[in-house]
Design a protein around this motif. Structure first.
Motif, short mmCIF file in Angstrom:
data_model
loop_
_atom_site.label_atom_id
_atom_site.label_comp_id
_atom_site.label_asym_id
_atom_site.label_seq_id
_atom_site.Cartn_x
_atom_site.Cartn_y
_atom_site.Cartn_z
N ASN A 122 0.76 -1.06 0.03
CA ASN A 122 -0.01 0.18 0.11
C ASN A 122 0.95 1.28 0.02
O ASN A 122 1.45 1.66 0.92
CB ASN A 122 -0.85 0.18 1.28
N GLY A 123 0.84 1.99 -1.17
CA GLY A 123 1.58 3.20 -1.26
C GLY A 123 2.99 3.09 -1.65
O GLY A 123 3.93 3.83 -1.54
N ALA A 124 3.35 1.73 -1.99
CA ALA A 124 4.75 1.27 -2.28
C ALA A 124 4.62 1.17 -4.11
O ALA A 124 5.58 -0.05 -4.35
CB ALA A 124 5.25 0.10 -1.86
N THR A 125 3.83 1.63 -4.74
CA THR A 125 3.91 1.32 -6.06
C THR A 125 5.12 2.58 -6.91
O THR A 125 4.58 3.74 -6.64
CB THR A 125 2.60 1.70 -6.62
N ILE A 126 5.87 2.08 -7.48
CA ILE A 126 6.80 3.14 -8.14
C ILE A 126 6.30 4.13 -9.12
O ILE A 126 6.26 5.40 -8.98
CB ILE A 126 8.15 2.35 -8.78
N LEU A 127 5.87 3.46 -10.23
CA LEU A 127 5.03 4.08 -11.27
C LEU A 127 3.59 4.06 -10.93
O LEU A 127 3.00 2.74 -11.26
CB LEU A 127 5.73 3.81 -12.63
N ASP A 128 3.03 5.09 -10.49
CA ASP A 128 1.38 4.78 -10.47
C ASP A 128 0.69 6.01 -11.07
O ASP A 128 0.50 7.05 -10.64
CB ASP A 128 1.18 4.88 -8.97
N PHE A 129 0.26 5.85 -12.26
CA PHE A 129 -0.42 6.65 -12.97
C PHE A 129 -2.03 6.31 -13.43
O PHE A 129 -2.33 5.31 -13.18
CB PHE A 129 0.25 7.25 -14.62
N ASN A 130 -2.46 7.32 -13.53
CA ASN A 130 -4.10 7.24 -13.84
C ASN A 130 -4.32 6.34 -15.11
O ASN A 130 -5.46 5.82 -15.26
CB ASN A 130 -4.76 8.65 -13.94
N VAL A 131 -3.18 6.45 -15.65
CA VAL A 131 -3.47 5.38 -17.08
C VAL A 131 -2.27 4.35 -16.94
O VAL A 131 -2.02 4.06 -18.08
CB VAL A 131 -3.54 6.25 -18.42
N GLY A 132 -2.16 3.75 -15.72
CA GLY A 132 -1.02 2.93 -15.46
C GLY A 132 -1.17 1.56 -16.38
O GLY A 132 -0.04 1.00 -16.78
N ILE A 133 -2.42 0.91 -16.66
CA ILE A 133 -2.48 -0.28 -17.19
C ILE A 133 -1.97 0.06 -18.71
O ILE A 133 -1.51 -0.67 -19.34
CB ILE A 133 -3.95 -0.58 -17.33
N PHE A 134 -2.54 1.20 -19.45
CA PHE A 134 -2.19 1.44 -20.74
C PHE A 134 -0.62 1.82 -20.96
O PHE A 134 -0.11 1.23 -21.77
CB PHE A 134 -2.70 2.98 -21.19
N LEU A 135 -0.02 2.25 -19.77
CA LEU A 135 1.56 2.71 -20.18
C LEU A 135 2.32 1.32 -19.82
O LEU A 135 3.35 1.07 -20.37
CB LEU A 135 1.82 3.51 -18.84
N LEU A 136 1.63 0.30 -18.84
CA LEU A 136 2.25 -0.67 -18.73
C LEU A 136 2.49 -1.78 -20.14
O LEU A 136 3.51 -2.29 -20.23
CB LEU A 136 1.44 -1.43 -17.66
N THR A 137 1.34 -1.82 -20.67
CA THR A 137 1.39 -2.44 -21.74
C THR A 137 2.28 -2.05 -22.77
O THR A 137 2.78 -2.48 -23.75
CB THR A 137 0.04 -2.53 -22.42
N ALA A 138 2.25 -0.55 -22.88
CA ALA A 138 3.04 0.14 -23.77
C ALA A 138 4.53 -0.14 -23.80
O ALA A 138 5.27 -0.35 -24.61
CB ALA A 138 2.66 1.66 -24.00
N ILE A 139 5.01 -0.02 -22.38
CA ILE A 139 6.39 0.02 -22.09
C ILE A 139 6.93 -1.34 -22.27
O ILE A 139 8.13 -1.72 -22.71
CB ILE A 139 6.57 0.61 -20.67
N SER A 140 6.12 -2.35 -21.68
CA SER A 140 6.66 -3.81 -22.00
C SER A 140 6.58 -4.13 -23.31
O SER A 140 7.45 -5.10 -23.83
CB SER A 140 5.40 -4.76 -21.20
N SER A 141 5.91 -3.43 -24.27
CA SER A 141 6.13 -3.94 -25.83
C SER A 141 7.40 -3.40 -26.32
O SER A 141 7.77 -3.85 -27.45
CB SER A 141 5.10 -3.26 -26.48
N ILE A 142 8.27 -2.65 -25.73
CA ILE A 142 9.76 -2.48 -26.14
C ILE A 142 10.49 -3.55 -26.44
O ILE A 142 11.27 -3.53 -27.15
CB ILE A 142 10.11 -1.44 -25.13
N GLY A 143 10.29 -4.52 -25.44
CA GLY A 143 11.10 -5.73 -25.51
C GLY A 143 10.82 -6.34 -26.86
O GLY A 143 12.02 -7.12 -27.39
N ILE A 144 9.75 -6.18 -27.61
CA ILE A 144 9.37 -7.01 -28.95
C ILE A 144 10.60 -6.34 -29.78
O ILE A 144 11.14 -6.83 -30.68
CB ILE A 144 8.03 -6.84 -29.36
N VAL A 145 10.91 -4.89 -29.67
CA VAL A 145 11.53 -4.41 -30.65
C VAL A 145 12.92 -4.90 -30.57
O VAL A 145 13.68 -5.08 -31.52
CB VAL A 145 11.54 -2.80 -30.48
#
Length: 361
Positions: A122-145
């Motif tokens: 609780n309160g220990a999330t490093i990156l916690d944006f209001n569109v966090g799920i969207f950013l999570l899927t976007a950043i993880s896709s960098i590995g494909i490249v």
């Protein structure tokens, strides 16, 4: 449940008021400290996963696994890391040097970026944006490249075939992954990672409980698609040793190979961590509405709950890898496009109907 945001506020006040540091310098120190913590946790968990993989594999094959280096083989991973660090890094003739060097860095960046979104407590999330799920899927896709560039830049036909396979497989299964996450977003009403966990605090509030059949289907689909997206068995066609030697990282040595090896294990942990966060309540404890039982469960630190759920899912995914034979690439893509994708779309519509009619807890 202890709120770790209190610790961050105290540290921020220490830098700004007690030590009298300016805003820019305080933010810089905080970013460096957080970065060191993330990378340290990333490396330590990867070492635990490597050792766990070897022991789980040995268990299913009626072996003991590493036993010679340290008690019960506990120092074997440290020995392997030291060996990897001192091995020579060579370059392939006629390879694209720039792509060859950048590829493993991109793979690790995508993995570390996704790792930073995990809610440890609780309160220990490093990156916690209001569109966090969207950013999570976007950043993880960098590995494909990074994987695609590794195969293309190696000047090796086997690596190129592996990179093509991996790119097609990972992009395909990310469709089902995203649909499963959207299903959870519809039920919780937020894309913020901490908000999704907070929506699951309380008696029988985990998504697999309050979302009924759609949430359970999304959870199971997410595990299958996440396993495939991480190139783990039985979906590890990108590294099919009998056909492609070692896949896209065939021509890498030393820590060049080590980065790919590290990212693969951590992607397994990240997949399990996201599943535990979105569908199993993350750091939220088990509550059943009985005061005495709930008080004991709430006394257990949130990080213990999160790590316990995540490693339980990691063990299940390892169990799957060492139980089922490797699929062909056409079977892998058929599973996604003919079965998982239609199921995910149907499940998304079903969850929308459930939420619209108020049929959830």
């Amino acid at each position: 449940m202890f709120d770790f945001s209190i610790v961050t506020q105290w540290f921020d006040n220490l830098l700004r008021q007690t030590l009298g540091l300016g805003d820019f310098l305080s933010i810089l120190i905080e970013c460096v400290l957080v970065g060191v913590i993330i990378l340290t946790a990333y490396a330590l968990i990867a070492m635990v996963l490597i050792f766990m993989e070897r022991k789980v594999c040995a268990y299913f094959q009626c072996r003991l696994g590493p036993m010679r280096v340290g008690y019960w083989g506990l120092l074997q991973v440290l020995a392997d890391v030291l060996k990897m660090l001192i091995k020579e890094i060579f370059f392939v003739d006629k390879a694209d040097k720039f792509l060859y060097i950048v590829a493993p860095i991109l793979v690790v960046i995508g993995s570390v970026g996704a790792f930073a979104f995990l809610p440890w407590n609780n309160g220990a999330t490093i990156l916690d944006f209001n569109v966090g799920i969207f950013l999570l899927t976007a950043i993880s896709s960098i590995g494909i490249v990074g994987i695609f560039l590794a195969g293309w830049g190696s000047n090796n036909k086997y690596s190129v075939v592996s990179a093509m396979r991996s790119a097609v497989q990972m992009i395909s299964y990310e469709m089902s992954l995203c649909l499963c996450l959207i299903t959870a977003v519809i039920l919780t009403g937020t894309m913020q990672v901490s908000g999704i966990v907070e929506a699951q605090t309380g008696p029988f509030k985990w998504l697999i409980c309050q979302g009924h059949i759609p949430a359970i289907l999304a959870f199971l689909t997410f595990l299958i698609a996440g396993n495939a997206e991480a190139n783990r068995g039985p979906f590890d066609m990108a590294e099919a040793e009998s056909e492609l030697t070692a896949g896209h990282h065939t021509e890498y040595s030393g820590m060049g190979f080590g980065y790919f090896y590290l990212a693969e294990f951590m992607n397994l942990f990240i997949t399990a961590g996201i599943a535990a966060t979105v569908f199993l309540g993350g750091w939220a404890p088990i509550n059943i509405g009985v005061d005495g039982f709930d008080a004991v469960m709430n006394y257990i630190p949130g990080i213990v709950w999160f790590l316990g759920k995540t490693f339980a899912l990691v063990w299940i995914l390892m169990w799957i890898k060492w139980t089922f034979p490797r699929l062909r690439i056409d079977q892998i893509l058929k599973l996604e496009w003919k079965y998982l994708m239609p199921l995910s779309l149907f499940n998304l519509v079903l969850m929308t109907v459930v939420v619209a009619l108020g049929w959830y807890l």
